[in-house]
Design a protein around this motif. Structure first.
Motif, mmCIF file in Angstrom:
data_model
loop_
_atom_site.group_PDB
_atom_site.id
_atom_site.type_symbol
_atom_site.label_atom_id
_atom_site.label_comp_id
_atom_site.label_asym_id
_atom_site.label_seq_id
_atom_site.Cartn_x
_atom_site.Cartn_y
_atom_site.Cartn_z
ATOM 1 N N ILE A 83 0.770 -1.208 -0.005
ATOM 2 C CA ILE A 83 0.112 -0.065 0.075
ATOM 3 C C ILE A 83 0.965 1.247 0.039
ATOM 4 N N PRO A 84 0.685 2.038 -1.076
ATOM 5 C CA PRO A 84 1.407 3.346 -1.223
ATOM 6 C C PRO A 84 0.802 4.384 0.276
ATOM 7 N N THR A 85 1.806 4.864 0.759
ATOM 8 C CA THR A 85 1.475 5.921 1.850
ATOM 9 C C THR A 85 2.744 6.823 2.126
ATOM 10 N N SER A 86 2.135 8.096 2.535
ATOM 11 C CA SER A 86 3.415 9.006 2.973
ATOM 12 C C SER A 86 3.963 8.713 4.326
ATOM 13 N N PHE A 87 5.166 9.338 4.392
ATOM 14 C CA PHE A 87 5.998 8.982 5.670
ATOM 15 C C PHE A 87 6.507 10.179 6.211
ATOM 16 N N ILE A 145 3.857 6.858 9.922
ATOM 17 C CA ILE A 145 3.079 6.952 9.027
ATOM 18 C C ILE A 145 1.583 7.153 9.496
ATOM 19 N N HIS A 146 0.742 7.933 8.925
ATOM 20 C CA HIS A 146 -0.486 8.006 9.463
ATOM 21 C C HIS A 146 -2.141 7.606 8.616
ATOM 22 N N GLY A 147 -3.082 7.652 8.891
ATOM 23 C CA GLY A 147 -4.093 7.372 8.223
ATOM 24 C C GLY A 147 -5.342 7.080 9.152
ATOM 25 N N ALA A 179 -9.744 3.927 10.918
ATOM 26 C CA ALA A 179 -10.663 2.624 10.480
ATOM 27 C C ALA A 179 -10.095 1.854 9.347
ATOM 28 N N SER A 180 -8.998 2.283 8.773
ATOM 29 C CA SER A 180 -8.275 1.712 7.652
ATOM 30 C C SER A 180 -7.892 0.385 8.065
ATOM 31 N N ARG A 181 -8.104 -0.663 7.083
ATOM 32 C CA ARG A 181 -7.557 -1.938 7.593
ATOM 33 C C ARG A 181 -6.186 -1.947 7.488
ATOM 34 N N THR A 182 -5.491 -1.393 6.612
ATOM 35 C CA THR A 182 -4.134 -1.422 6.769
ATOM 36 C C THR A 182 -3.592 -0.966 8.135
ATOM 37 N N LEU A 183 -4.058 0.259 8.425
ATOM 38 C CA LEU A 183 -3.493 0.752 9.769
ATOM 39 C C LEU A 183 -3.915 0.019 10.820
ATOM 40 N N GLY A 202 -13.898 -8.937 -3.158
ATOM 41 C CA GLY A 202 -13.715 -8.291 -1.937
ATOM 42 C C GLY A 202 -12.451 -7.634 -1.281
ATOM 43 N N ARG A 203 -11.495 -8.480 -1.746
ATOM 44 C CA ARG A 203 -10.023 -8.308 -1.311
ATOM 45 C C ARG A 203 -9.428 -6.916 -1.727
ATOM 46 N N VAL A 204 -10.117 -6.848 -3.096
ATOM 47 C CA VAL A 204 -9.317 -5.534 -3.478
ATOM 48 C C VAL A 204 -10.097 -4.175 -3.786
ATOM 49 N N THR A 205 -11.115 -4.192 -2.820
ATOM 50 C CA THR A 205 -12.148 -3.147 -2.687
ATOM 51 C C THR A 205 -11.635 -2.121 -1.831
ATOM 52 N N ARG A 247 -11.707 0.684 0.729
ATOM 53 C CA ARG A 247 -12.734 0.660 1.904
ATOM 54 C C ARG A 247 -12.831 2.310 2.294
ATOM 55 N N ARG A 248 -11.653 2.887 2.209
ATOM 56 C CA ARG A 248 -11.651 4.302 2.766
ATOM 57 C C ARG A 248 -11.789 5.334 1.543
ATOM 58 N N ARG A 249 -12.501 6.253 1.242
ATOM 59 C CA ARG A 249 -12.669 7.031 0.153
ATOM 60 C C ARG A 249 -13.179 6.041 -1.011
ATOM 61 N N ARG A 282 -2.403 8.276 -8.718
ATOM 62 C CA ARG A 282 -3.178 7.558 -9.290
ATOM 63 C C ARG A 282 -2.472 6.108 -9.071
ATOM 64 N N SER A 283 -2.976 5.223 -8.641
ATOM 65 C CA SER A 283 -2.242 3.846 -8.037
ATOM 66 C C SER A 283 -3.086 2.709 -8.528
ATOM 67 N N VAL A 284 -2.285 1.513 -8.488
ATOM 68 C CA VAL A 284 -2.849 0.378 -8.713
ATOM 69 C C VAL A 284 -2.545 -0.707 -7.890
ATOM 70 N N ALA A 325 -7.699 -6.830 -9.384
ATOM 71 C CA ALA A 325 -6.920 -5.561 -9.178
ATOM 72 C C ALA A 325 -7.867 -4.207 -8.864
ATOM 73 N N SER A 326 -7.445 -3.165 -8.225
ATOM 74 C CA SER A 326 -7.949 -1.927 -7.911
ATOM 75 C C SER A 326 -7.194 -1.141 -8.450
ATOM 76 N N ALA A 327 -7.847 0.186 -8.803
ATOM 77 C CA ALA A 327 -7.066 1.474 -9.013
ATOM 78 C C ALA A 327 -7.743 2.411 -8.148
ATOM 79 N N LYS A 328 -6.901 3.537 -7.690
ATOM 80 C CA LYS A 328 -7.272 4.479 -6.750
ATOM 81 C C LYS A 328 -6.852 5.774 -7.386
ATOM 82 N N ILE A 329 -7.612 6.879 -7.380
ATOM 83 C CA ILE A 329 -7.371 8.050 -7.974
ATOM 84 C C ILE A 329 -7.718 9.176 -6.924
HETATM 85 C C1 LIG Z 1 0.672 8.710 -3.225
HETATM 86 C C2 LIG Z 1 -0.025 8.281 -2.252
HETATM 87 C C3 LIG Z 1 0.110 8.347 -0.840
HETATM 88 C C4 LIG Z 1 -0.874 8.165 0.012
HETATM 89 N N1 LIG Z 1 -0.803 8.637 1.315
HETATM 90 C C5 LIG Z 1 -1.636 8.204 2.327
HETATM 91 C C6 LIG Z 1 -1.542 8.530 3.607
HETATM 92 O O1 LIG Z 1 -0.403 9.322 4.113
HETATM 93 N N2 LIG Z 1 -2.397 8.005 4.548
HETATM 94 C C7 LIG Z 1 -3.379 7.093 4.335
HETATM 95 O O2 LIG Z 1 -4.195 6.687 5.105
HETATM 96 N N3 LIG Z 1 -3.542 6.769 3.077
HETATM 97 C C8 LIG Z 1 -2.460 7.281 2.144
HETATM 98 N N4 LIG Z 1 -2.815 7.034 0.727
HETATM 99 C C9 LIG Z 1 -3.868 5.790 0.439
HETATM 100 C C10 LIG Z 1 -3.528 4.452 0.727
HETATM 101 O O3 LIG Z 1 -2.774 3.994 -0.336
HETATM 102 C C11 LIG Z 1 -4.886 3.760 1.202
HETATM 103 O O4 LIG Z 1 -5.684 3.772 0.011
HETATM 104 C C12 LIG Z 1 -5.557 4.139 2.300
HETATM 105 O O5 LIG Z 1 -4.548 3.993 3.406
HETATM 106 C C13 LIG Z 1 -6.903 3.661 2.488
HETATM 107 O O6 LIG Z 1 -6.721 2.259 2.708
HETATM 108 P P1 LIG Z 1 -7.941 1.150 2.890
HETATM 109 O O7 LIG Z 1 -8.003 1.005 4.401
HETATM 110 O O8 LIG Z 1 -9.219 1.567 2.396
HETATM 111 O O9 LIG Z 1 -7.804 0.086 2.087
HETATM 112 P P2 LIG Z 1 -7.087 -1.175 2.598
HETATM 113 O O10 LIG Z 1 -8.260 -1.848 3.455
HETATM 114 O O11 LIG Z 1 -5.942 -1.146 3.299
HETATM 115 O O12 LIG Z 1 -7.080 -2.032 1.363
HETATM 116 C C14 LIG Z 1 -8.289 -2.926 0.542
HETATM 117 C C15 LIG Z 1 -7.898 -3.024 -0.780
HETATM 118 O O13 LIG Z 1 -8.084 -1.765 -1.251
HETATM 119 C C16 LIG Z 1 -7.164 -1.541 -2.441
HETATM 120 N N5 LIG Z 1 -6.393 -0.294 -2.420
HETATM 121 C C17 LIG Z 1 -6.171 0.399 -1.191
HETATM 122 N N6 LIG Z 1 -5.486 1.273 -1.283
HETATM 123 C C18 LIG Z 1 -5.064 1.514 -2.663
HETATM 124 C C19 LIG Z 1 -4.475 2.357 -3.611
HETATM 125 N N7 LIG Z 1 -4.053 3.415 -3.101
HETATM 126 N N8 LIG Z 1 -4.514 2.065 -4.798
HETATM 127 C C20 LIG Z 1 -5.206 0.984 -5.353
HETATM 128 N N9 LIG Z 1 -5.821 0.021 -4.799
HETATM 129 C C21 LIG Z 1 -5.881 0.356 -3.354
HETATM 130 C C22 LIG Z 1 -6.367 -2.710 -2.436
HETATM 131 O O14 LIG Z 1 -6.770 -3.416 -3.475
HETATM 132 C C23 LIG Z 1 -6.475 -3.400 -1.405
HETATM 133 O O15 LIG Z 1 -6.275 -4.647 -1.079
HETATM 134 C C24 LIG Z 1 -1.781 7.245 -0.273
HETATM 135 C C25 LIG Z 1 -2.120 6.860 -1.597
HETATM 136 C C26 LIG Z 1 -0.989 7.295 -2.396
HETATM 137 C C27 LIG Z 1 -1.008 6.855 -3.692
#
Ligand SMILES: Cc1cc2nc3c(=O)[nH]c(=O)nc-3n(C[C@H](O)[C@H](O)[C@H](O)COP(=O)(O)OP(=O)(O)OC[C@H]3O[C@@H](n4cnc5c(N)ncnc54)[C@H](O)[C@@H]3O)c2cc1C
Ligand SMILES: Cc1cc2nc3c(=O)[nH]c(=O)nc-3n(C[C@H](O)[C@H](O)[C@H](O)COP(=O)(O)OP(=O)(O)OC[C@H]3O[C@@H](n4cnc5c(N)ncnc54)[C@H](O)[C@@H]3O)c2cc1C
Ligand code: HEM
Ligand code: HEM
Lengths: 230, 230
Positions: A56-60, A69-71, A74-78, B15-18, B20-22, B111-113, B167-171
């Motif tokens: 997962i891409p994120t800022s730090f 790192i932060h977010g 409720a995020s799954r990753t965090l 489900g795994r690539v959905t 969740r946040r935004r 833009r990420s994948v 796969a997922s894209a996030k923009i």
């Molecule tokens: C350049 C950049 C900087 C970012 N900085 C931050 C940050 O500082 N803090 C923060 O909270 N988030 C940041 N994000 C967003 C981060 O990548 C996650 O999308 C976010 O943490 C929310 O994750 P989630 O809990 O919804 O998804 P999760 O539950 O963690 O992931 C579920 C599924 O969603 C999909 N998914 C999640 N994120 C992405 C993604 N970025 N691109 C494509 N598919 C995705 C994947 O298929 C993943 O398996 C950043 C993204 C980018 C591209």
């Protein structure tokens, strides 16, 4: 021991983070690792959920030997990260393409860092301080001017720390390394450098007329620094 | 169903690539995913070894619904990958910083994948073809001019394929999204765009005088394309 030998046999080295291919490109000292971390603010975090890796891409931000790192709380990753499970944080700066005479010897110039460790939740006073450090790592000068976080915003936010204790850097620079017998091959060879450049700032359409962009937006001081990709 | 709804509910979604946040930033159609993959050639591959995730930067090429990566037949990462274990391939384009009035609403445009799947070894005729596709993905026009791989070089090389099926894209794009009550806060707000730019090519010191850099080195056509970060 020479300085170079120190860096190659540095204090962050373990068997797991030892660069096996092209080992001469591996460094394990804090100074080399920190310089690469400070040239950007984007990392890729690796976690494992049910045996499946997710990247997962994120800022730090960095403060000494600590990454933040932060977010969303409720995020799954965090949420996953805060359970002290093994993670990997990777930072990559792509400096250019390396065009050799042979297809095989093509390469890239780069600086990258792999950190292994565990993340844990930051609480109490360190939490706001960590957000400030992260913000100043990303865009120095901004924090003093913005509307500070409210208590509700702080509650909605998770901040995690990762200590930099086990890490490797890998660096390639310079021209292609063709085999002697290919040097006469009739094509161009060399490096094609890339840099990350800032474009002119785009004011928010909702900004009242006459609010000038501050120095830290117009000057060249922020990360990724234009000179960071050289 | 509208086109947007199709993309948000696309064929690559599980489900795994959905996201969740935004969730409004998530897309699951091949077209959106492919456009992001084609704007760069750097990915981060996640693997799990003994429960520990590793995130390794590497180059890739795309052919339709297939990704190719390559490296040493002796690399731990590539040997591991060829065992059909679960992996994750993530591609990130950082388009800019988003400066809000409140610290909390700062963000980035990107833009990420994320691709989940398994890698498997490419053998036989597909192997050389895959290296050509990868090379042309990275620097179109180069393959025809270079010294082709020898049999020994091909033996030293592993090429892996990953099918893009899950796969997922996030923009994110556009201005900051501040709360209504912060709009009067007295600081600048807006976007700070970044682009990846090519610098002038650096000829190999071993290049004979008079070998001109080809079009694909001097022209703006290669990836990361200067326009890819907009
Ligand atoms: C350049 C950049 C900087 C970012 N900085 C931050 C940050 O500082 N803090 C923060 O909270 N988030 C940041 N994000 C967003 C981060 O990548 C996650 O999308 C976010 O943490 C929310 O994750 P989630 O809990 O919804 O998804 P999760 O539950 O963690 O992931 C579920 C599924 O969603 C999909 N998914 C999640 N994120 C992405 C993604 N970025 N691109 C494509 N598919 C995705 C994947 O298929 C993943 O398996 C950043 C993204 C980018 C591209
Ligand atoms: C921009 C870029 C593009 C690349 N493209 C390719 C490619 O197309 N093909 C290819 O084979 N390799 C590529 N690499 C190199 C790749 O990241 C690995 O270093 C390489 O695959 C060799 O891995 P290994 O088997 O020695 O290391 P592994 O055995 O896979 O890893 C062992 C340990 O070495 C350290 N390590 C490995 N790689 C890095 C790294 N890059 N940075 C910091 N620490 C590291 C880590 O701590 C890791 O845990 C690229 C690297 C970068 C930065
Ligand atoms: C545009 C074309 C290519 C690019 C940009 C490219 C790029 C790279 C990069 C960046 C590495 C990592 C080097 C390092 O660890 O520092 C690498 C490794 C490798 N590449 Fe390529 N490559 C290209 C084409 C090829 C081709 C055509 C072959 C085989 C015929 C090949 C075989 C290898 C092998 C075997 C390694 C592993 C080297 C080692 O770890 O010892 N590459 N490549
Ligand atoms: C320079 C400062 C900051 C930057 C560049 C930044 C950047 C980001 C980015 C890119 C995201 C991901 C958004 C998305 O998924 O599309 C994010 C999420 C988040 N940020 Fe920040 N941030 C900053 C400061 C802060 C601060 C100070 C706080 C808290 C006080 C905060 C709280 C959050 C929260 C809670 C999320 C999760 C949003 C969600 O998933 O719903 N951020 N941030």
């Amino acid at each position: 021991m020479t300085r170079t030998a120190n860096k190659r046999d540095g204090e962050l080295r373990t068997g797991r983070v030892t660069v096996r291919r092209r080992p001469q490109r591996g460094f394990y000292d804090h100074e080399t690792v920190a310089a690469i971390l400070d040239a950007t603010f984007l990392c890729h975090v690796g976690i494992v959920v049910d045996g499946q890796p997710y990247v997962i891409p994120t800022s730090f931000g960095r403060d000494g030997r600590r990454l933040y790192i932060h977010g969303s709380a409720a995020s799954r990753t965090l949420r996953h990260l805060s359970r002290a499970l093994p993670i990997c944080v990777t930072v990559t700066l792509l400096d250019g393409l390396v065009l050799a005479r042979s297809a095989f010897n093509h390469s890239m110039n780069y600086r990258s860092v792999v950190v292994l460790g565990e993340a844990s939740l930051v609480e109490g006073e360190e939490k706001l301080r960590a957000l400030e450090i992260m913000s100043e790592h990303i865009i120095p000068g901004r924090w003093a001017q913005v509307r500070a976080p409210t208590e509700a915003e702080m509650r909605a936010t998770s901040v995690l720390k990762i200590d930099i204790a086990e890490a490797s850097a890998k660096i390639r620079s310079g021209p292609p390394l063709d085999d002697e017998e290919d040097l006469g091959w009739p094509c161009w060879a060399g490096e094609l450098p890339f840099t990350v450049e800032r474009q002119p700032p785009i004011p928010d359409p909702k900004l009242p007329a006459g609010v000038a962009a501050p120095d830290y937006v117009t000057a060249a001081g922020h990360r990724p620094r234009p000179d960071s990709a050289r």
